[in-house]
Design an enzyme around this catalytic site. Structure first.
Site: not given
Lengths: 68, 338
Positions: B34, B55, B81, B105, B126, B129, B167, B170, B182
Site C-alpha cells: 500500500a 517486494d 507486486k 529483503v 513489519n 524489517t 534513529c 533509539c 492489517c
C-alpha cells in the site's frame, strides 16, 4: 475534580478513574504497545509514566504499528 | 524544457533547480504494497531519475482496495507486486528508470540491494524489517523515510536527516511482542495515501536541499487525532545502530530457513536457505497430479493443495495461504518439495 486535557490535538475529558499517564495508556488500550509520550512539550521516560495528569495538560502519544 | 513538470517547478520552493535535483535522484522503495504503491506513484510522477522497488509478495484481491498500482487482471495473472509495479510505473512515466525486484529483503542482501541509491522509502509491513532497513541505511549513510499505517492511523519519521537525531533503534528500546497489523485491525486507503504523502513531502524536501526538522508524526483520519513530537532528546549515545561505534546488529542475523506470518491475511512465508535452488517448470510438472489450479509463469508456481493456496517463487520462497501456523506451512512445503 473535572480535568480537561489536550490529547493529540483534541480536547479530551479525563475519565475520573484515570490518574496518571500509565493509566491513560491503559484506558486507551495502548499499555501493551510501544509508545512515545510527550507531556507539556517534554518527552516522558518510561519511569515517569506514574506522573499525575492535571487539568489543561497537553499530552501527545504516538504508538508504533506494523502495517504498510 | 519539458512542460511535464512545469506545475511542480512553478512551486517556488522546488523551482527549476529543485526539479533538476529531483531528476537526478535515485530512490529505493522497500515494499510494493500500500505505502509502496502510493509513494512510488508520487515519486515517479514527480520525475525522480531512478526508482528501485522491491517486494516479496504477489497481488491478492484483498490488496486492491488500497494498493493503487494494481488491477484485477494482475490478480488473475498472479503477478508479483514488484513486476506489476514496474510495468505500471513505467507506463506512468517513461522518463524514470524503474526496476522492480521480486525478493525478500534480509540481512544477507539488504546492503547490496540498497547500495547506489540516494535514499530509502519505507513501505514494509513489519517492524523487524524496518529495523533492518534502519541499520542498512545508517551503514550506507543515506536517509530512511519511515512510514507505517494500520486502520485509520499512520505515523512517519525521517531518519538520517540530521547528525544529532535519533534513529529508529533509539526510539524502540525493545521489540514489540505484538504490533497492530492489517491482519488484526484492517486498514483504509485514506491513511495509506496520507502517510505516503507525508513521507514523499519529506523526500522532496530532502532531495531539493530544503532544511526541515525530522519529527515523529502521527495522524488518525477517523478520530481526528494527530501528534507531532520532536524526539531529538531520544538519541542514545551508545546506540548500536547509529552511534560512533555502531555495530548494526540487525545486519548480522545468521542465515537459516526463516518464517514469517504476513500482514494482511492468513499467510505464512517460508524462506529457504540460499543454497537451495528451485527450477520452477520441473517443480510444476512434479506436482501436476497432486495439486489443483496449477499456474506457472517465469516468476512463480501457484496451486491449491489440501485447502491451501501455495505459491513458490524462483528466489526460494514459498507462501502458504490459509494458515497462520508455521508448522502447518512447513509440513505442506515438505509434502510438495521434499
Amino acid at each position: 475534580m473535572k480535568r480537561t486535557i489536550e490529547l493529540n490535538g483534541n480536547r479530551y475529558d479525563m475519565p475520573a478513574e484515570v490518574g496518571n499517564v500509565q493509566e491513560l495508556l491503559g484506558h486507551l488500550e495502548l499499555a501493551e504497545r510501544i509508545v512515545i509520550v510527550e507531556m507539556n512539550r517534554d518527552i516522558l521516560a518510561k519511569d515517569a509514566y506514574d506522573l499525575p495528569i492535571n487539568d489543561r495538560d497537553q499530552i501527545e502519544i504516538i504508538h508504533f504499528v506494523g502495517g504498510g | 524544457m519539458s512542460e511535464r513538470y512545469s506545475r511542480q517547478e512553478l512551486f517556488a520552493p522546488i523551482g527549476e533547480d529543485g526539479q533538476k535535483k529531483i531528476r537526478t535522484a535515485s530512490v529505493f522503495i522497500l515494499g510494493a504494497g500500500a505505502l509502496g504503491s502510493s509513494g512510488a506513484e508520487m515519486l515517479v510522477r514527480a520525475g525522480v531519475g531512478r526508482v528501485t522497488i522491491v517486494d516479496r509478495d504477489i497481488i491478492e484481491w484483498t490488496n486492491l482496495h488500497r494498493q493503487q498500482l494494481y488491477t484485477e487482471q494482475d490478480v488473475i495473472e498472479q503477478l508479483p507486486k514488484a513486476v506489476a509495479a514496474e510495468k505500471r510505473l513505467t507506463a506512468i512515466n517513461s522518463d524514470v528508470a524503474i526496476t522492480g525486484i521480486v525478493v525478500d529483503v534480509t540481512s544477507q542482501n539488504v546492503l547490496d540491494l540498497m547500495a547506489d541509491h540516494d535514499l530509502v522509502l519505507d513501505a514494509t509491513d513489519n517492524i523487524e524489517t524496518r529495523l533492518l532497513a534502519n541499520d542498512a541505511a545508517l551503514k550506507l549513510g543515506i536517509p530512511f523515510f519511515m512510514g507505517a499505517c494500520v486502520g485509520s492511523y499512520g505515523l512517519t519519521f525521517p531518519i538520517g536527516i540530521q547528525d544529532n537525531q535519533p534513529c529508529l533503534h533509539c526510539l524502540l528500546e525493545t521489540l514489540p511482542s505484538q504490533t497492530l497489523t492489517c491482519d488484526t485491525v484492517g486498514v483504509i486507503s485514506p491513511i495509506v495515501v496520507t502517510t505516503a504523502a507525508r513521507q514523499v513531502a519529506d523526500v522532496l524536501k530532502y532531495i531539493t536541499g530544503t532544511p526541515f526538522e525530522p519529527k515523529l508524526e502521527s495522524a488518525d483520519l477517523w478520530t481526528g487525532n494527530r501528534a507531532s513530537i520532536g524526539v531529538s532528546s531520544m538519541k542514545k549515545a551508545g546506540c548500536p545502530s547509529c552511534s560512533k561505534n555502531a555495530v548494526y546488529p540487525f545486519l548480522s542475523a545468521h542465515e537459516s530457513m526463516k518464517t514469517a506470518v504476513l500482514c494482511g491475511r492468513d499467510t505464512v512465508q517460508l524462506s529457504f536457505p540460499k543454497g537451495r535452488k528451485f527450477e520452477l517448470l520441473p517443480f510444476a510438472e512434479s506436482i501436476r497430479g497432486t495439486v489443483s489450479k496449477l499456474i506457472h509463469n517465469p516468476h512463480l508456481v501457484a496451486c491449491e493443495y489440501s485447502g491451501h493456496r501455495i505459491v513458490l517463487f524462483r528466489d526460494g520462497r514459498m507462501l502458504v495461504h490459509g494458515t497462520k501456523d508455521v508448522v502447518t506451512a512447513k509440513k505442506i512445503a515438505a509434502r510438495l518439495l521434499g
